[in-house]
Motif scaffolding. Structure first.
Motif, PDB file in Angstrom:
ATOM      1  N   ILE A  80      38.037  -3.513   1.142  1.00  0.00           N
ATOM      2  CA  ILE A  80      37.912  -3.380   0.315  1.00  0.00           C
ATOM      3  C   ILE A  80      36.227  -3.396  -0.164  1.00  0.00           C
ATOM      4  N   PHE A  81      35.595  -4.895   0.442  1.00  0.00           N
ATOM      5  CA  PHE A  81      34.611  -5.526   0.266  1.00  0.00           C
ATOM      6  C   PHE A  81      33.738  -6.346   1.344  1.00  0.00           C
ATOM      7  N   LYS A  82      34.028  -6.587   2.238  1.00  0.00           N
ATOM      8  CA  LYS A  82      33.886  -6.587   3.513  1.00  0.00           C
ATOM      9  C   LYS A  82      33.988  -5.699   5.051  1.00  0.00           C
ATOM     10  N   GLY A  83      34.206  -4.960   4.711  1.00  0.00           N
ATOM     11  CA  GLY A  83      34.506  -4.213   5.468  1.00  0.00           C
ATOM     12  C   GLY A  83      35.205  -4.890   7.025  1.00  0.00           C
ATOM     13  N   ILE A  84      35.070  -4.397   8.513  1.00  0.00           N
ATOM     14  CA  ILE A  84      35.989  -5.066   9.482  1.00  0.00           C
ATOM     15  C   ILE A  84      34.970  -4.663  10.570  1.00  0.00           C
ATOM     16  N   ASN A  85      34.518  -5.949  10.946  1.00  0.00           N
ATOM     17  CA  ASN A  85      34.137  -6.058  12.238  1.00  0.00           C
ATOM     18  C   ASN A  85      34.854  -5.482  13.746  1.00  0.00           C
ATOM     19  N   SER A  86      33.734  -5.346  14.376  1.00  0.00           N
ATOM     20  CA  SER A  86      35.379  -5.633  16.357  1.00  0.00           C
ATOM     21  C   SER A  86      34.131  -5.780  16.888  1.00  0.00           C
ATOM     22  N   LYS A  87      34.547  -6.865  17.941  1.00  0.00           N
ATOM     23  CA  LYS A  87      34.176  -7.699  18.950  1.00  0.00           C
ATOM     24  C   LYS A  87      34.861  -6.845  19.753  1.00  0.00           C
ATOM     25  N   SER A  88      36.036  -5.950  19.715  1.00  0.00           N
ATOM     26  CA  SER A  88      36.742  -5.534  21.139  1.00  0.00           C
ATOM     27  C   SER A  88      35.721  -4.115  21.431  1.00  0.00           C
ATOM     28  N   ARG A  89      36.387  -3.472  21.907  1.00  0.00           N
ATOM     29  CA  ARG A  89      35.797  -1.991  22.467  1.00  0.00           C
ATOM     30  C   ARG A  89      37.488  -1.058  22.046  1.00  0.00           C
ATOM     31  N   ASP A  90      38.322  -1.618  21.714  1.00  0.00           N
ATOM     32  CA  ASP A  90      39.991  -1.223  21.787  1.00  0.00           C
ATOM     33  C   ASP A  90      39.226  -0.841  20.027  1.00  0.00           C
ATOM     34  N   CYS A  91      38.258  -0.721  19.347  1.00  0.00           N
ATOM     35  CA  CYS A  91      38.192  -0.722  18.599  1.00  0.00           C
ATOM     36  C   CYS A  91      37.129  -0.964  17.295  1.00  0.00           C
ATOM     37  N   VAL A  92      36.480  -0.422  15.762  1.00  0.00           N
ATOM     38  CA  VAL A  92      35.370   0.475  15.618  1.00  0.00           C
ATOM     39  C   VAL A  92      35.616  -0.385  13.877  1.00  0.00           C
ATOM     40  N   SER A  93      33.987  -0.925  14.431  1.00  0.00           N
ATOM     41  CA  SER A  93      33.451  -1.342  13.122  1.00  0.00           C
ATOM     42  C   SER A  93      33.561  -0.175  11.913  1.00  0.00           C
ATOM     43  N   GLN A  94      34.494  -0.754  10.882  1.00  0.00           N
ATOM     44  CA  GLN A  94      34.116  -0.169   9.611  1.00  0.00           C
ATOM     45  C   GLN A  94      33.666  -0.322   8.562  1.00  0.00           C
ATOM     46  N   PRO A  95      32.866   0.016   7.666  1.00  0.00           N
ATOM     47  CA  PRO A  95      31.987  -0.646   6.653  1.00  0.00           C
ATOM     48  C   PRO A  95      33.066  -0.783   5.579  1.00  0.00           C
ATOM     49  N   ALA A  96      32.863  -1.790   4.145  1.00  0.00           N
ATOM     50  CA  ALA A  96      33.625  -2.034   3.549  1.00  0.00           C
ATOM     51  C   ALA A  96      33.003  -0.073   2.479  1.00  0.00           C
ATOM     52  N   LEU A  97      34.658  -0.664   2.149  1.00  0.00           N
ATOM     53  CA  LEU A  97      35.008   1.105   0.986  1.00  0.00           C
ATOM     54  C   LEU A  97      33.736   1.017  -0.441  1.00  0.00           C
ATOM     55  N   ILE A  98      33.441  -0.462  -0.556  1.00  0.00           N
ATOM     56  CA  ILE A  98      33.032  -0.416  -1.572  1.00  0.00           C
ATOM     57  C   ILE A  98      31.126  -1.431  -1.428  1.00  0.00           C
ATOM     58  N   LYS A  99      30.311  -1.172  -1.404  1.00  0.00           N
ATOM     59  CA  LYS A  99      29.639  -1.807  -0.648  1.00  0.00           C
ATOM     60  C   LYS A  99      28.237  -1.985  -2.264  1.00  0.00           C
ATOM     61  N   ASP A 100      28.625  -2.342  -3.371  1.00  0.00           N
ATOM     62  CA  ASP A 100      27.613  -2.717  -4.005  1.00  0.00           C
ATOM     63  C   ASP A 100      28.902  -4.114  -4.411  1.00  0.00           C
TER      64      ASP A 100
END
Length: 179
Positions: A80-100
């Motif tokens: 919700i608040f931080k998003g997901i960072n990806s360090k591998s090629r198997d995953c794609v980074s995802q932004p947080a659902l809430i940017k503010d």
């Protein structure tokens, strides 16, 4: 007689100030540790789901077992608040659902209810490891002068259902609202 009452009042005021400040310090420590976690992408889950490994921190002395609910809450909070960072090629980074960053504080009543024991958060998460922790997912870490146990669990989060919940609650705008 009046002097004794005044002395007693001063002593009570002094003691209550000490007790209050100790309680306030413990509360702030709890709040600082409340959302202390690491989140990493594990892979692609089912359609509309994120598969993440959440590393939660537990006080080594006070730990009497893993708090699986804390791991679930941490995973949701991260999405919700931080998003997901990806360090591998198997995953794609995802932004947080809430940017503010201020929304969590502005809507604190909603999020307190959402994350409370037995709250709505349970509808959006599943523990995929069944609570089993591999040896590489458990390590001791030192934060300041205190020792913590850092434990990683794989969690599946239904991001589509979570997004719909946040939209219905008026926390975030619908995807088609800008068009």
């Amino acid at each position: 007689m009046a002097n004794n009452k005044l002395n007693l009042l001063v002593i009570l005021l002094f003691v209550s100030t000490i007790v209050f400040s100790q309680g306030k310090r413990r509360t702030s420590e709890k709040q600082n540790m409340k959302w202390n976690y690491d989140l990493e992408c594990v892979g692609v889950g089912n359609q509309g789901e994120y598969l993440v490994k959440v590393f939660s921190f537990y006080r080594k002395k006070k730990r009497k077992g893993l708090d699986l609910e804390l791991a679930k809450k941490n995973a949701l909070h991260g999405i919700i608040f931080k998003g997901i960072n990806s360090k591998s090629r198997d995953c794609v980074s995802q932004p947080a659902l809430i940017k503010d960053a201020n929304v969590e504080e502005q809507k604190s009543e909603y999020f307190d209810s959402f994350f409370k024991e037995g709250g709505k958060y349970k509808k959006f998460v599943n523990l995929t490891t069944g609570g089993a922790v591999e040896s590489g997912d458990r390590m001791q870490v030192r934060i300041g002068k205190k020792k913590y146990l850092k434990v990683g669990l794989v969690i599946s989060v239904n991001k589509d259902l979570l997004r719909k919940e946040l939209e219905a609650a008026g926390i975030i705008r619908k995807l088609n609202a800008g068009f």
